[in-house]
Design an enzyme around this catalytic site. Structure first.
Site, PDB file in Angstrom:
ATOM      1  N   ASP A  41       0.808  19.722 -20.783  1.00 36.40           N
ATOM      2  CA  ASP A  41       0.183  18.419 -20.988  1.00 36.40           C
ATOM      3  C   ASP A  41       1.180  17.612 -21.816  1.00 36.40           C
ATOM      4  O   ASP A  41       1.302  17.794 -23.022  1.00 36.40           O
ATOM      5  CB  ASP A  41      -1.146  18.592 -21.727  1.00 36.40           C
ATOM      6  CG  ASP A  41      -1.868  17.269 -21.929  1.00 36.40           C
ATOM      7  OD1 ASP A  41      -1.203  16.214 -21.900  1.00 36.40           O
ATOM      8  OD2 ASP A  41      -3.090  17.294 -22.125  1.00 36.40           O
ATOM      9  N   TYR A  83       0.839  -1.195   0.000  1.00 43.61           N
ATOM     10  CA  TYR A  83       0.000   0.000   0.000  1.00 43.61           C
ATOM     11  C   TYR A  83       0.876   1.248   0.000  1.00 43.61           C
ATOM     12  O   TYR A  83       0.595   2.218  -0.700  1.00 43.61           O
ATOM     13  CB  TYR A  83      -0.911   0.016   1.228  1.00 43.61           C
ATOM     14  CG  TYR A  83      -1.932   1.122   1.162  1.00 43.61           C
ATOM     15  CD1 TYR A  83      -3.177   0.908   0.570  1.00 43.61           C
ATOM     16  CD2 TYR A  83      -1.648   2.402   1.646  1.00 43.61           C
ATOM     17  CE1 TYR A  83      -4.108   1.928   0.469  1.00 43.61           C
ATOM     18  CE2 TYR A  83      -2.573   3.426   1.544  1.00 43.61           C
ATOM     19  CZ  TYR A  83      -3.797   3.190   0.954  1.00 43.61           C
ATOM     20  OH  TYR A  83      -4.710   4.213   0.848  1.00 43.61           O
ATOM     21  N   PHE A 119      -8.441  20.743 -24.817  1.00 43.67           N
ATOM     22  CA  PHE A 119      -8.714  19.319 -24.903  1.00 43.67           C
ATOM     23  C   PHE A 119      -9.916  19.045 -24.005  1.00 43.67           C
ATOM     24  O   PHE A 119     -10.087  19.695 -22.968  1.00 43.67           O
ATOM     25  CB  PHE A 119      -7.510  18.438 -24.520  1.00 43.67           C
ATOM     26  CG  PHE A 119      -7.851  16.993 -24.701  1.00 43.67           C
ATOM     27  CD1 PHE A 119      -8.002  16.463 -25.963  1.00 43.67           C
ATOM     28  CD2 PHE A 119      -8.126  16.173 -23.613  1.00 43.67           C
ATOM     29  CE1 PHE A 119      -8.423  15.148 -26.153  1.00 43.67           C
ATOM     30  CE2 PHE A 119      -8.530  14.854 -23.793  1.00 43.67           C
ATOM     31  CZ  PHE A 119      -8.673  14.347 -25.066  1.00 43.67           C
ATOM     32  N   THR A 120     -10.728  18.078 -24.395  1.00 50.58           N
ATOM     33  CA  THR A 120     -12.032  17.842 -23.749  1.00 50.58           C
ATOM     34  C   THR A 120     -11.943  17.745 -22.219  1.00 50.58           C
ATOM     35  O   THR A 120     -12.521  18.560 -21.498  1.00 50.58           O
ATOM     36  CB  THR A 120     -12.669  16.572 -24.327  1.00 50.58           C
ATOM     37  OG1 THR A 120     -11.724  15.491 -24.219  1.00 50.58           O
ATOM     38  CG2 THR A 120     -13.043  16.758 -25.788  1.00 50.58           C
ATOM     39  N   PHE A 146     -19.729  13.637 -26.001  1.00 50.69           N
ATOM     40  CA  PHE A 146     -19.325  12.768 -27.115  1.00 50.69           C
ATOM     41  C   PHE A 146     -19.180  11.310 -26.690  1.00 50.69           C
ATOM     42  O   PHE A 146     -19.350  10.412 -27.502  1.00 50.69           O
ATOM     43  CB  PHE A 146     -18.010  13.268 -27.736  1.00 50.69           C
ATOM     44  CG  PHE A 146     -16.870  13.346 -26.770  1.00 50.69           C
ATOM     45  CD1 PHE A 146     -16.703  14.455 -25.965  1.00 50.69           C
ATOM     46  CD2 PHE A 146     -15.967  12.294 -26.648  1.00 50.69           C
ATOM     47  CE1 PHE A 146     -15.654  14.526 -25.055  1.00 50.69           C
ATOM     48  CE2 PHE A 146     -14.915  12.347 -25.753  1.00 50.69           C
ATOM     49  CZ  PHE A 146     -14.765  13.474 -24.942  1.00 50.69           C
ATOM     50  N   LYS A 165      -0.568   7.031 -23.449  1.00 55.01           N
ATOM     51  CA  LYS A 165      -0.135   7.357 -24.812  1.00 55.01           C
ATOM     52  C   LYS A 165       1.376   7.123 -24.938  1.00 55.01           C
ATOM     53  O   LYS A 165       1.823   5.983 -25.014  1.00 55.01           O
ATOM     54  CB  LYS A 165      -0.507   8.807 -25.145  1.00 55.01           C
ATOM     55  CG  LYS A 165      -1.989   8.999 -25.479  1.00 55.01           C
ATOM     56  CD  LYS A 165      -2.856   9.124 -24.268  1.00 55.01           C
ATOM     57  CE  LYS A 165      -4.222   9.721 -24.565  1.00 55.01           C
ATOM     58  NZ  LYS A 165      -5.063   9.753 -23.351  1.00 55.01           N
ATOM     59  N   ARG A 210     -14.252  14.304 -33.742  1.00 54.63           N
ATOM     60  CA  ARG A 210     -13.615  15.428 -33.054  1.00 54.63           C
ATOM     61  C   ARG A 210     -14.113  16.687 -33.734  1.00 54.63           C
ATOM     62  O   ARG A 210     -13.443  17.297 -34.557  1.00 54.63           O
ATOM     63  CB  ARG A 210     -12.087  15.345 -33.110  1.00 54.63           C
ATOM     64  CG  ARG A 210     -11.492  14.196 -32.332  1.00 54.63           C
ATOM     65  CD  ARG A 210     -11.217  14.450 -30.872  1.00 54.63           C
ATOM     66  NE  ARG A 210     -12.290  14.144 -29.953  1.00 54.63           N
ATOM     67  CZ  ARG A 210     -12.077  13.720 -28.699  1.00 54.63           C
ATOM     68  NH1 ARG A 210     -10.865  13.465 -28.256  1.00 54.63           N
ATOM     69  NH2 ARG A 210     -13.087  13.538 -27.888  1.00 54.63           N
TER      70      ARG A 210
END
Ligand code: F0G
Length: 469
Positions: free
Chosen positions: A227, A84, A136-137, A461, A270, A394
């Site tokens: 980001d 943990y 970005f969303t 979306f 990614k 998009r």
């Protein structure tokens, strides 16, 4: 100036490039038929997010969490320390981020939006502006939920699908300066930078641009947070296109770029070559203390942040694999291969081809369809119906509604994204994808569009439903 897959190969004295790996394990694909696809599309409300993956043949919904891990990463999974507190894998991850990205303090999160949540809550005061190189969303939603007001400060070229600017992700410094002038530096929470810019088509920022932005922000005491989700891919474009970087490695370029920022959030799903995970990294000690405290409320203890020990190990290894020049060259080479096939057939796509995906330009694909009948959503549905290939909208659906006026945001870019997972599909799959897009293109005049019949409140979306007109 641009390198084609062919010239990329020439760097090795050969005509073609190839993947720097071979395949050790395979996963059979589902072969679909037209009747099954019609049923599945209808059940899914013509939203590719609502399709069952078992009904999909080639899945280009996203490059997020869909990567193939290496044998080293799978071996690392067996070394998970599932304690943990104080898991050894956390320290590996911390060291990997410090070594490759260069930031000081690390907070793990379950995925990118977990990190976006924390940084937005910690660094935005209600009513402050958050300028960014296109929205970005999930990023913008977390900024808005923290009381911030997102302001798009990307260069105008980014909103034009045909403009060939080599760094369409660049920040327009005049827009930032004007905002500072108008609202005052104290009313700007931070600059929200992304490399590459997903919604613009995976377009990069240049090193010169981030350097100049740093200088401007230093004059006003404004922080820059990055980001870093696809920043390794951004580094490839700098190496290829920016004077002075051709002889630098992706690793060197990445680290230099990050050095002009105060911290970063990351969707490790990614660039970091894993299936789940994220992290936040900052240099400021006080901000770190706050983030490390907040993470226990929302994600988990600060040495696991919602991840299993094995997942952190896979990310740590993926960070070192992802930054290899040969990896990025073949990754982007594959995306370009698909882009060149489509371009040769006269199919409208966002140019130049970006890092992670081909973005079909639905406005030019369906010039007879107004944005109110969701051309990009329609194209994604038609492509699935034709071939079982899954893509993603998009455009106006992703853009959502203005929280103040309740109106649709009508983005200039109305795109359908064919997103390429890393190390998953072959060149033959790319051929099949290109042929399927061509078939849908040849039938474009008969295509009518969609009507939205269910609209969820947040990030619509993902779960909206449609009917064919
Ligand atoms: N930032 C960027 C630039 C992204 O592309 C994503 C995710 C996130 C943040 C959020 O990260 O998904 O780990 O919570 N993009 C995915 C996509 C979903 O398909 O483009 P996450």
């Amino acid at each position: 100036m641009t390198t084609t897959p062919q010239t990329m190969g020439q760097q090795f004295g050969r005509r073609s490039w190839a993947e720097p790996w071979k395949i050790k394990m395979v996963e059979p694909l589902t072969m679909t038929d037209r009747a099954g696809r019609e049923r599945a599309a209808q059940e899914a409300g013509y939203n590719t997010f609502l399709l069952k993956s078992d009904d999909v043949y080639i899945d280009l919904l996203t490059d997020s969490g869909t990567n193939a891990m290496s044998d080293r990463q799978w071996a690392g999974m067996m070394l998970g320390d599932e304690a943990y507190a104080g898991s050894r894998n956390f320290y590996h991850l911390e060291e990997a981020i410090q070594t490759v990205y260069g930031y000081k303090h690390i907070v793990p999160t379950h995925q990118g939006r977990g990190a976006e949540h924390l940084i937005s809550q910690a660094a935005i005061k209600k009513g402050q502006y958050v300028p960014g190189n296109m929205y970005f969303t999930t990023t913008r939603l977390h900024q808005e939920m923290a009381g911030g007001i997102f302001v798009d400060v990307i260069i105008d070229e980014a909103h034009d699908a045909q403009n060939l600017h080599p760094f369409k992700g660049n920040v327009d410094l005049d827009k930032v300066a004007a905002l500072i002038e108008r609202e005052g530096a104290a009313n700007i929470a931070y600059i929200s930078l992304a490399g590459t810019v997903n919604m613009a088509g995976g377009q990069p920022m240049s090193m010169a641009n981030v350097k100049a932005l740093r200088a401007l922000c230093d004059q006003h005491g404004i922080k820059i947070y990055l980001d870093a989700t696809r920043m390794m891919e951004n580094a490839f474009f700098i190496q290829e296109r920016e004077a002075g970087y051709a002889d630098k490695t992706i690793a060197q370029i990445l680290k230099e770029f990050c050095s002009y920022t105060d911290g970063a959030w990351m969707s490790a799903k990614k660039d970091n070559l894993v299936n789940i995970g994220g992290w936040l990294a900052v240099n400021d000690q006080d901000l770190f203390e706050e983030l490390r405290n907040m993470v226990v409320i929302f994600e988990g203890l600060h040495t696991y942040g919602g991840l299993a020990g094995r997942d952190m190990e896979a990310i740590a290894i993926g960070i070192f694999e992802g930054v290899q020049d040969a990896h990025i060259r073949s990754r982007i080479g594959q995306v370009r291969y698909l882009g060149e096939l489509l371009t040769d057939w006269g199919i409208p796509i966002v140019q130049p081809v970006g890092g992670h995906a081909i973005f079909l330009d639905a406005r030019r694909f369906y010039p007879h369809l107004p944005q109110s009948v969701f051309p990009a959503q329609t194209l994604a549905a038609e492509l699935y119906l034709d071939s079982g290939i899954r893509s993603m909208e998009r455009g106006v659906v992703s853009a959502g509604r203005d929280p103040h006026t309740g109106e649709h945001y009508y983005p200039k870019l109305e795109l359908t994204r064919l997103t390429i997972p890393r190390r998953v599909y072959t060149q033959a799959h790319m051929d099949v994808v290109a042929e399927a897009v061509k078939t849908v293109f040849d039938q474009r005049d008969a295509t009518r569009g969609l009507k939205m019949v269910y609209e969820p409140k947040y990030l619509r979306f993902f779960q909206a439903r449609f009917e064919r007109l």
